[in-house]
Design an enzyme around this catalytic site. Structure first.
Site, mmCIF file in Angstrom:
data_model
loop_
_atom_site.group_PDB
_atom_site.id
_atom_site.type_symbol
_atom_site.label_atom_id
_atom_site.label_comp_id
_atom_site.label_asym_id
_atom_site.label_seq_id
_atom_site.Cartn_x
_atom_site.Cartn_y
_atom_site.Cartn_z
ATOM 1 C CE LYS A 184 -3.856 -2.121 2.401
ATOM 2 N NZ LYS A 184 -4.340 -2.532 3.696
ATOM 3 C CD GLN A 207 -3.974 -4.478 6.681
ATOM 4 O OE1 GLN A 207 -3.979 -3.471 5.980
ATOM 5 N NE2 GLN A 207 -4.368 -5.648 6.224
ATOM 6 C CG ASP A 217 -10.392 -0.032 4.883
ATOM 7 O OD1 ASP A 217 -10.105 -0.560 3.802
ATOM 8 O OD2 ASP A 217 -9.702 -0.144 5.915
HETATM 9 N N1 GUN Z 1 -7.348 -6.649 5.966
HETATM 10 C C1 GUN Z 1 -7.570 -7.389 4.845
HETATM 11 N N2 GUN Z 1 -8.181 -6.628 3.905
HETATM 12 C C2 GUN Z 1 -8.349 -5.403 4.454
HETATM 13 C C3 GUN Z 1 -8.896 -4.184 3.966
HETATM 14 O O1 GUN Z 1 -9.408 -4.083 2.836
HETATM 15 N N3 GUN Z 1 -8.867 -3.136 4.833
HETATM 16 C C4 GUN Z 1 -8.333 -3.232 6.080
HETATM 17 N N4 GUN Z 1 -8.369 -2.141 6.840
HETATM 18 N N5 GUN Z 1 -7.817 -4.341 6.554
HETATM 19 C C5 GUN Z 1 -7.819 -5.416 5.736
#
Ligand code: GUN
Length: 296
Positions: free
Chosen positions: A54, A98, A121
């Protein structure tokens, strides 16, 4: 029939290209650089890989990237204080905590502490409600990526039968809401669904998001259907391991009209859509027109 392959890797590269163009324009015309902050608690190896990717792609798109790593034993109060600090930071337009979080932390509480306007998100209860009532919201990245690919492949989705396998808050439920918003007839199938094969065989659009390796076989697929495989499952492969989806790719590709591969399908779209959401959030925060084609 051998299905067309929906190339998520190429699609994601195109989305990232659009994002980078908008970022350059925001900088040149308004002196604004979109900023994304990612908070990672603990040392989960898979999460570390996601977070690194990311950060890398955020910088490549010309955006400001901040990463906050917190000890796995961090208190809820300290994590909430971090979220508050990012909420108040004008250089940050998107915040992502996350998941999963360690068990002693209440993920709902933490997610709902994020400013909904910065919730890239789309997990905040306010964004969930806005999406569910057809109002402008932040849209969860993976379902957004799936919808972009479906629109590109099919044009109008109106009137099509869509079946989403899986009822998670991250993928299944928001995916169903988005498809409903496109005027599909939507069914959510899950582990308790009776005769799930027959339910799925009725689908013009089949989205698999259950996290069970190769569960969906060709006899679940309506001939010519568009199959979107959200699963990313690591399974043994001789001495090593390999990634497979929730669909038995070779088997489903015999029947489907189009299918996303794993890897190289939905996966790359998730981060591309996170970058897109960050640009969207930045434009909204600054009262600017939203970029076209980066959100729904
Ligand atoms: N963990 C796995 N996929 C995601 C996501 O799309 N967003 C977040 N915040 N955590 C994750």
């Amino acid at each position: 029939m051998v299905a067309d392959v929906i190339d998520g890797k190429a699609f994601a590269a195109a989305v990232r290209g659009k994002v980078a163009e908008h970022v350059a324009r925001l900088k040149a015309d308004h002196g604004i650089t979109p900023g994304l902050a990612v908070v990672l608690v603990g040392e989960d190896p898979a999460s570390q890989v996601y977070v690194r990717n990311k950060g890398k792609q955020t910088v490549e798109a010309g955006m400001h990237s901040v990463e906050h790593r917190m000890d796995r034993g961090v208190s809820e109060a300290d994590l909430l204080a971090m979220v508050e600090q990012l909420n108040a930071d004008p250089a940050i337009h998107g915040i992502l905590v996350q998941l999963p979080l360690p068990e002693h932390l209440n993920a709902d509480l933490v997610i709902n502490a994020i400013d909904p306007a910065k919730d890239v998100d789309g997990f905040h209860i306010s964004n969930v409600g806005l999406l569910g009532t057809g109002q402008k919201s932040m849209v969860p990245c993976t379902p957004l990526g799936c919808l972009m690919m479906l629109r590109d492949r099919l044009g109008s989705l109106s009137g099509l039968n869509a079946v989403v396998i899986g009822r998670s808050n991250i993928v299944g439920k928001p995916m169903a809401q988005l498809l409903l918003g496109e005027s599909c007839t939507v069914t959510i199938a899950h582990s308790r669904t009776k005769d799930i094969e027959a339910v799925c065989r009725n689908a013009d659009i089949l989205v698999a998001a259950v996290g069970r390796p190769e569960m969906v076989t060709g006899n679940w697929v309506k001939p010519g259907a568009t199959v979107i495989d959200v699963g990313i499952n690591r399974v043994p492969n001789g001495e090593k391991t390999k990634l497979v989806g929730d669909c038995d790719y070779a088997d489903c590709a015999e029947v489907a009209g189009a299918i996303t591969p794993v890897p190289g399908g939905v996966g790359p779209m998730t981060i591309a859509c996170l970058l897109a959401n960050t640009v969207t959030a930045c434009c909204r925060a600054n009262g600017l027109d939203e970029p076209e084609g980066l959100t729904v």
